[in-house]
Write an enzyme that holds these catalytic residues in place. Sequence first.
Site, short mmCIF file in Angstrom:
data_model
loop_
_atom_site.label_atom_id
_atom_site.label_comp_id
_atom_site.label_asym_id
_atom_site.label_seq_id
_atom_site.Cartn_x
_atom_site.Cartn_y
_atom_site.Cartn_z
N HIS A 164 -0.71 2.09 84.56
CA HIS A 164 -1.55 3.15 85.14
C HIS A 164 -1.79 4.24 84.10
O HIS A 164 -1.13 4.29 83.07
CB HIS A 164 -0.88 3.74 86.37
CG HIS A 164 0.47 4.36 86.08
ND1 HIS A 164 1.60 3.61 85.84
CD2 HIS A 164 0.87 5.66 85.97
CE1 HIS A 164 2.63 4.41 85.61
NE2 HIS A 164 2.21 5.66 85.68
N ASP A 172 2.51 15.31 86.38
CA ASP A 172 1.91 14.79 85.15
C ASP A 172 1.64 15.94 84.18
O ASP A 172 0.82 16.82 84.47
CB ASP A 172 0.61 14.05 85.46
CG ASP A 172 0.84 12.69 86.08
OD1 ASP A 172 2.01 12.27 86.13
OD2 ASP A 172 -0.13 12.06 86.52
N LYS A 368 8.72 -0.04 92.30
CA LYS A 368 8.80 1.30 92.88
C LYS A 368 7.90 1.43 94.11
O LYS A 368 6.74 1.01 94.09
CB LYS A 368 8.42 2.33 91.83
CG LYS A 368 8.66 3.77 92.22
CD LYS A 368 8.36 4.68 91.03
CE LYS A 368 8.51 6.14 91.35
NZ LYS A 368 8.17 7.00 90.19
N THR A 415 11.59 6.64 96.21
CA THR A 415 11.58 8.06 95.81
C THR A 415 11.95 8.97 96.98
O THR A 415 12.29 8.52 98.05
CB THR A 415 10.19 8.46 95.27
OG1 THR A 415 9.23 8.31 96.33
CG2 THR A 415 9.79 7.57 94.11
N GLU A 453 15.15 7.56 93.24
CA GLU A 453 14.67 8.61 92.34
C GLU A 453 14.41 9.85 93.16
O GLU A 453 14.23 9.77 94.38
CB GLU A 453 13.36 8.20 91.64
CG GLU A 453 13.45 7.01 90.72
CD GLU A 453 12.11 6.69 90.08
OE1 GLU A 453 11.13 7.45 90.31
OE2 GLU A 453 12.04 5.70 89.35
N ASN A 454 14.37 11.00 92.52
CA ASN A 454 13.85 12.20 93.17
C ASN A 454 12.35 12.25 92.94
O ASN A 454 11.85 11.86 91.89
CB ASN A 454 14.53 13.47 92.65
CG ASN A 454 14.57 13.56 91.13
OD1 ASN A 454 14.92 12.59 90.46
ND2 ASN A 454 14.24 14.72 90.59
N ALA A 455 11.61 12.72 93.94
CA ALA A 455 10.15 12.72 93.86
C ALA A 455 9.62 13.87 93.00
O ALA A 455 8.59 13.73 92.34
CB ALA A 455 9.54 12.80 95.26
N LEU A 456 10.30 15.00 93.04
CA LEU A 456 9.85 16.19 92.32
C LEU A 456 10.95 16.69 91.39
O LEU A 456 12.13 16.41 91.60
CB LEU A 456 9.49 17.30 93.32
CG LEU A 456 8.38 16.98 94.32
CD1 LEU A 456 8.23 18.12 95.31
CD2 LEU A 456 7.07 16.71 93.61
#
Length: 545
Positions: A164, A172, A368, A415, A453-456
């Site tokens: 991607h 990002d 994921k 996540t 995972e953590n999202a933020l």
Amino acid sequence: MTLTLQSSASFINFKETKGVKTPDEFLGMVSFAQTKPSCRLVAKSSMQEAQLSHERIMEVKKIEKREKLHELTANHSNRSTRVPVFVMLPLDTMTMGGKLNRSRAMNASLMALKNSGAEGVMVDAWWGLVEKDGPLKYNWEGYAELVKMCQEHGLKLQVVMSFHQCGGNVGDSCSIPLPPWVLEEISKNPDLVYTDRSGRRNPEYLSLGCDMLPVLKGRTPIQVYTDYMRSFRERFNDYLGNVIVEIQVGMGPCGELRYPAYPESNGTWRFPGIGEFQCYDKYMGASLAAVAKAAGKDDWGQGGPHDSGKYNQFPEDTGFFQRDGTWNSEYGQFFLEWYSGKLLEHGDRILAAGESIYQGTGAKLSGKVAGIHWHYNTRSHAAELTSGYYNTRHRNGYLPIARMLAKHGVVLNFTCMEMRDGEQPQSANCSPEGLVRQVKTAARTAEVELAGENALERYDGGAFSQVLATSMSDSGNGLSAFTFLRMNKRLFEPENWRNLVQFVKSMSEGGRNANLRECDSSRTDLYVRFIKESHTKKATEVAVV
């Protein structure tokens, strides 16, 4: 003796690490504090014991028995529930020229992470950088330098096959588009990318509608992804299974198995909008029409739902997603089964290719899945539906995904492990905790390994504590690994660094000693929102003061 890393140094600041060449020299820069033993040793002479009353003797023995039982239980728990922690490297770890970015600072940072107790790091292997110069022309040199650096420091590596683009989503911090020769094909044929009802094209990821069509200079997208993964295996075969322990196969925007239903670029979407269906390129349209015709419902193949609303609406604002909306009708079920089924087929194709390439190398495969927690407490789960997860009040959308991953022996990476329901706005009907519970149950039922995972980006003790609580389980559905997002300068700020070190230690000890501050000291948003707007507002307030 237990050693706890404590440091006030920012290891990204190379002025403080200029002279560091070896791990031993690095150790001289940090201080270690001895922690108190976790168990108390009590010695009593026979004379002292004789002086105690019979009741006191019995009480002491009961206490000692409980302490021994606790110690045995804790030791067993540590062996069976240890969760290794990896740390994501910066998105711009590689330069646009394919070289390792800021290699000296990276070396010092990896040294620090090793001494924190972290198992290893994760890095994106960007398609847009590696195959930038033309079809089948791969440049892995920057990644080769990173792999050797990780090996020198005794760190393991998770590598993401990132098909991607980078840019346009939460977190990002740089822009890495798809390879130029791919963008050239897209300019000739815009239907190669996902398209919404208004005709807006999204260049984040190729549409799964053209997976099996030779639209990339004679190769299909699946063939291109396969060749890319095979090239990586050939280049790093000697490191697979020992240094490179996991290959995460990208399957959509942000590397996640989903449609780009909530793009943040240009303010298209903002939290907590429901998003939009992405099925309007000609290839997806042809597929829908064919399936509808086969079902004897030609009129159902004329495009997606006409009453599904726009990106930033709420479920009750639409005819499709409202409480008793079209989503639960015969048509709605037909469309959602097709839409989610196409996504499952896409994941199955790519993972089958990954399995054939990496089987026997010793490296795990992972995939994921996004933590779309807003509107989770509504009947329709609108935001999940537009993203391709057919999960509603009446249907479990994550069990089919988990079973598809299990079919290929792939780890389910999920996540939003750090989020709590109480942190979310009530109007958005969020439940990240409920969502995580559902996914954990689906993983256990499908007998697939679960990682998180953590999202933020968050560095506060509250987030770490939530991950600790989520990662442990007495029923066999805890986490096999956790990847922390992400390594940057803020991670090495004193308080954030201390929280990370304590978190890693607690994860390695089965969740014990979780003495973490609950407040959000990271100055980050606690849930997905249009971040730029809030940051601009803060900057304006500071300027006024």
